[in-house]
Design an enzyme around this catalytic site. Structure first.
Site, PDB file in Angstrom:
ATOM      1  N   GLU A 298      39.771  43.977  34.718  1.00  0.00           N
ATOM      2  CA  GLU A 298      38.965  43.989  35.645  1.00  0.00           C
ATOM      3  C   GLU A 298      37.524  44.761  35.099  1.00  0.00           C
ATOM      4  O   GLU A 298      37.315  45.124  37.230  1.00  0.00           O
ATOM      5  CB  GLU A 298      39.136  43.235  36.285  1.00  0.00           C
ATOM      6  CG  GLU A 298      40.678  42.497  37.089  1.00  0.00           C
ATOM      7  CD  GLU A 298      40.589  42.262  38.285  1.00  0.00           C
ATOM      8  OE1 GLU A 298      41.646  42.621  38.722  1.00  0.00           O
ATOM      9  OE2 GLU A 298      40.534  40.761  38.761  1.00  0.00           O
ATOM     10  N   CYS A 392      41.445  37.824  47.017  1.00  0.00           N
ATOM     11  CA  CYS A 392      40.649  39.136  47.763  1.00  0.00           C
ATOM     12  C   CYS A 392      38.971  38.890  47.804  1.00  0.00           C
ATOM     13  O   CYS A 392      37.954  38.962  49.073  1.00  0.00           O
ATOM     14  CB  CYS A 392      40.890  40.815  46.704  1.00  0.00           C
ATOM     15  SG  CYS A 392      40.376  39.488  44.762  1.00  0.00           S
TER      16      CYS A 392
END
Ligand code: FUB
Ligand code: ZN
Length: 624
Positions: A298, A392
Site C-alpha cells: 500500500e 479503515c
C-alpha cells in the site's frame, strides 16, 4: 459555530494562521454530503462496526475473562474513528440518538480499559505480551484513534468520558512505555500532540516529539520482504527529501510531525516537512490528489510512477493528506496547501463513498479497463463495497465529513482567510461571515459580512491555482494566492468572487509517461472521467478526444440533477481482428488510425463514478 477546531495550536505555537473554528455548512454541495453522512453513513457505520465484532471485543475486554478477539488487530480503531465522527456530528447539531450512541460506546470503551490505563482488545483478549510486536500490533495506532475521538468529544460537546480514558492511557504511556518505542503505524504522534493541546499536559507532546525524532533509524524490526522504508523508518524525517513507504502511515506521521514542529517552534523540522510535501506534490500525487501507486505494501511508488489502472490511492491516504496539508497551511499560511486539500477532498476522499452514503471504495483506481479482474474486494472493477474486512476507510470518511466545517477558514492578526468555499457561515472572533454559493457547479461565491468590529481588517479569499480568469468585485484576481480586501467593514457589506468555473483540458508533464498523449477533463476543482454507462455501443478503452472544445452538458439520468457533465467530440478506435491476436506490431510501421464514426463523449465528475453500476472508466483520454 465554536472554536472547537481540528488541530488547534496552543497560544504559544509557532504558526502563521489559526483555525477559525467550526464553520456552519448549510445546503449546497457539502451540506448534502454532510446530511447523508449523518442520516445514512454514521448509523450504518455503527451497525457494521457491531457486526464485525468491534463492540463485542470491548465487551469481552470489559469482562476481563479473555475470549476470542474478532477482526483485525486494529479493530478497536474502527470503533474510535466512528466515535470521533459521532462526536463531531453532535457538535454540529446535538440529538438524543447521537448522544445515546456516543454514551453507550464511550462507556463500553471506558469499561474495557485496564486499571493501569492500557487498552487494546486484541492484546487483552489474546494475552499476548504488551508492546512485544509493535511493528505490527497497532497498539499505539489504536491508542491514537482513541485520543482523537476523545479530543473530538471534549471539543465538540464538552463530553469528557473518553478524554478521561485517553489521558489515563497517555499517562500510562508516558510512565511505562519502554524507552525509544515506535509503532509500525504512525498515528499516536498527532494524537498525543492534540491531547496535549486539549489538556496542556506537556509530557504528551514530549513523547510525540521523541517518537518523531527517533523515527528513521531502523529501530523497528523488519517484517517479510519489506525494508524499513515501508514504516517510514529508513531516513529520519528531518533529513528526508520525499515521502515513502505505506501512504497512510506516511501521511499520519507527517501530520503528527507538523504538530510537533509548530508546538516546539522547530523551524528545521517544518522546513523538512515542507520539502517532503512539495516533492510529494511534484512527483507522487495523482491528478485526483490520490496517493499511493503500489499495491504491494500500500505504498508510494517512485517519482512519476503514477499508473492510472493500478493506482492504489487508498481513501485513508487521502484523508491523511488533507490532515497534513491543513496543518502545513496553519503553520505557513501558504495557499498551495489549501489547493491540495481542495483537490483531494473532491477527487480522492469523496470517491471513497457512494452518493447514497452506504457503499465504499478502499482503493481508488483512475482507470478500469473492459474485462478488468474484480477478484480482490478492493479492486475498483468490483465497484464500491458494503464494508471491508479491513474497514479503515469508511469511518475515516465519516469523521472527515463530520468535521469538514473546521477546515474552511483561518484567522491571523490581519483578519480572516477563507480557504474552502461552502454555502453556510464562518465565525472568527467578533466577525461573522455568510457564504452564499453553488460552488463547485458555479464559480460565484458571495461573502456577506454579518457581524464586524468597528476597525479595519483584511478578508483574504483563496483563488485556486486552476482559476485562471477569476475576479472579485469586478477586478481580476490572480490564481494561486489570496485576493485581499482591507477595510472597515459594515454589516451587510458583500464581496463577490467569480472563480471562473468552466471545463478545461489538463495534460501531464512528459515524465509522467503513462499519461503522454492523453488529457484529463477538469471543471473548477473537480476531476472528470469517462464512464462506460454513458457510452453505449462503444468501449471506453477505445475512445479518444477528437477536439479540444468542451462544454457543459445537461443533467444525466441516475445522477443528482445538479451534477454538470462535460461534453466533447470524440471518436472510437476500431479494434481490428488482427489487434486481438498478439497486440503489438513493428514500430517502423506508421501508426494507422482507423476510427469508427464520431462519438459524443460525456464526462462525469470522478467522485460520482460507479454510482450507476461499476464498469470501464478512465480519467485520462487519448488525444488521438
Ligand atoms: O493498518 C491499519 C490500516 O489498514 C492502514 O492505515 C490501512 O492502509 C490498512 O492497511
Ligand atoms: Zn483505509
Amino acid at each position: 459555530m465554536s472554536d472547537d477546531s481540528v488541530a488547534r495550536p496552543r497560544p504559544e505555537a509557532a504558526v502563521a494562521l489559526r483555525p477559525a473554528g467550526r464553520g456552519r455548512i448549510e445546503g449546497g454541495f457539502w451540506g448534502a454530503r454532510q446530511r447523508v453522512n449523518r442520516e445514512v453513513t454514521i448509523p450504518l457505520g455503527g451497525e457494521r462496526v457491531r457486526e464485525s465484532g468491534g463492540f463485542a471485543n470491548l465487551e469481552l475486554a470489559a469482562r476481563g475473562a479473555g475470549g476470542e478477539h474478532r477482526g483485525k488487530v486494529f479493530a478497536d480503531s474502527d470503533v474510535y474513528k466512528w466515535l470521533e465522527a459521532v462526536a463531531w456530528e453532535r457538535g454540529r447539531a446535538e440529538s438524543d440518538d447521537l448522544a445515546r450512541l456516543y454514551k453507550e460506546a464511550a462507556d463500553l470503551v471506558a469499561a474495557a480499559q485496564d486499571p493501569d490505563g492500557y487498552l487494546h482488545t486484541y492484546t487483552q483478549l489474546t494475552g499476548r505480551e504488551r508492546y512485544s510486536d509493535l511493528a505490527s500490533s497497532h497498539e499505539l495506532y489504536c491508542a491514537g484513534h482513541l485520543m482523537q475521538a476523545a479530543v473530538a468529544g471534549s471539543r465538540a460537546v464538552g463530553d469528557d468520558t473518553l478524554l478521561r480514558v485517553a489521558t489515563r492511557f497517555a499517562d500510562h504511556l508516558v510512565k511505562d512505555l519502554p524507552a525509544d518505542t515506535l509503532d509500525g503505524h504512525p498515528e499516536i504522534e498527532t494524537a498525543l500532540a492534540e491531547l496535549y493541546r486539549e489538556t496542556g499536559a506537556r509530557p504528551y507532546l514530549d513523547l510525540a516529539a521523541r517518537m518523531v525524532a527517533i523515527r528513521g533509524r531502523e529501530l523497528l524490526p523488519l517484517k517479510g520482504h519489506h525494508g524499513p522504508g515501508i514504516r517510514q523508518d529508513r531516513v529520519p524525517l528531518r533529513e528526508a527529501v520525499t515521502v515513502e513507504g505505506h501512504a497512510v502511515r506516511a501521511m499520519y506521521l507527517a501530520a503528527g510531525a507538523t504538530d510537533v514542529a509548530v508546538e516546539t517552534a522547530d523551524g528545521d523540522l517544518l522546513a523538512a516537512l515542507g520539502r517532503q510535501w512539495r516533492d510529494m506534490v511534484a512527483a507522487k500525487t495523482y491528478l485526483t490528489g490520490g496517493l499511493g501507486s503500489v499495491w504491494y505494501g500500500e505504498q508510494f511508488g517512485g517519482p512519476h510512477e503514477l499508473a492510472p489502472e493500478t493506482a492504489y490511492c487508498e481513501t485513508c491516504a487521502a484523508v491523511g493528506s488533507v490532515q497534513w496539508s491543513w496543518r502545513m497551511l496553519i503553520a505557513t499560511g501558504e495557499p498551495a496547501f489549501a489547493d491540495l486539500m481542495e483537490r483531494t477532498l473532491y477527487n480522492a476522499v469523496l470517491p471513497g463513498i457512494s452518493l447514497g452514503g452506504d457503499r465504499f471504495f478502499y482503493v481508488n483506481a483512475l482507470r478500469v479497463r473492459a474485462g478488468a479482474n474484480p477478484d480482490d474486494r478492493r479492486a475498483a472493477a468490483r465497484g464500491r463495497q458494503d464494508w471491508y474486512g479491513t474497514a479503515c476507510c469508511p469511518p475515516n470518511v465519516m469523521r472527515l465529513l463530520s468535521s469538514l466545517g473546521h477546515y474552511l477558514a483561518t484567522r491571523d492578526g490581519e483578519g480572516i482567510q477563507l480557504h474552502l468555499y461552502a454555502n453556510g457561515a464562518v465565525r472568527a472572533g467578533d466577525v461573522l461571515l455568510e457564504v452564499e454559493t453553488d460552488y463547485p457547479w458555479d464559480g460565484r461565491v458571495e461573502i456577506v459580512v454579518r457581524e464586524t468590529p468597528d476597525r479595519p481588517w483584511t478578508l483574504a479569499l483563496r483563488i485556486p491555482g486552476w482559476a485562471d480568469g477569476a475576479g472579485a468585485d469586478g477586478q481580476s484576481a490572480g490564481p494561486g494566492g489570496y485576493h485581499r480586501v482591507r477595510r472597515t467593514w459594515r454589516s451587510g457589506d458583500r464581496v463577490s468572487l467569480d472563480l471562473a468555473v468552466r471545463p478545461r483540458l489538463t495534460a501531464a508533464v512528459p515524465r509522467l509517461d503513462v499519461a503522454r498523449g492523453q488529457a484529463a477533463v477538469e471543471r473548477g476543482p473537480l476531476v472528470y472521467c469517462l464512464e462506460q454507462v454513458d457510452h453505449p455501443g462503444v468501449i471506453v478503452d477505445d475512445l479518444c478526444l477528437a477536439s479540444p472544445d468542451l462544454s457543459d452538458g445537461a443533467p444525466l439520468t441516475g445522477l443528482p440533477a445538479e451534477v454538470v457533465p462535460v461534453i466533447a467530440r470524440g471518436r472510437a478506435h476500431v479494434h481490428r481482428e488482427e489487434d486481438g491476436g498478439f497486440p503489438y506490431r513493428t514500430a517502423a510501421t506508421p501508426l494507422e488510425s482507423a476510427h469508427e464514426g464520431p462519438v459524443d463523449l460525456t464526462f462525469v465528475p470522478y467522485y460520482a463514478w460507479a454510482n450507476r453500476g461499476a464498469g470501464p472508466m478512465t480519467i485520462w483520454t487519448p488525444m488521438h
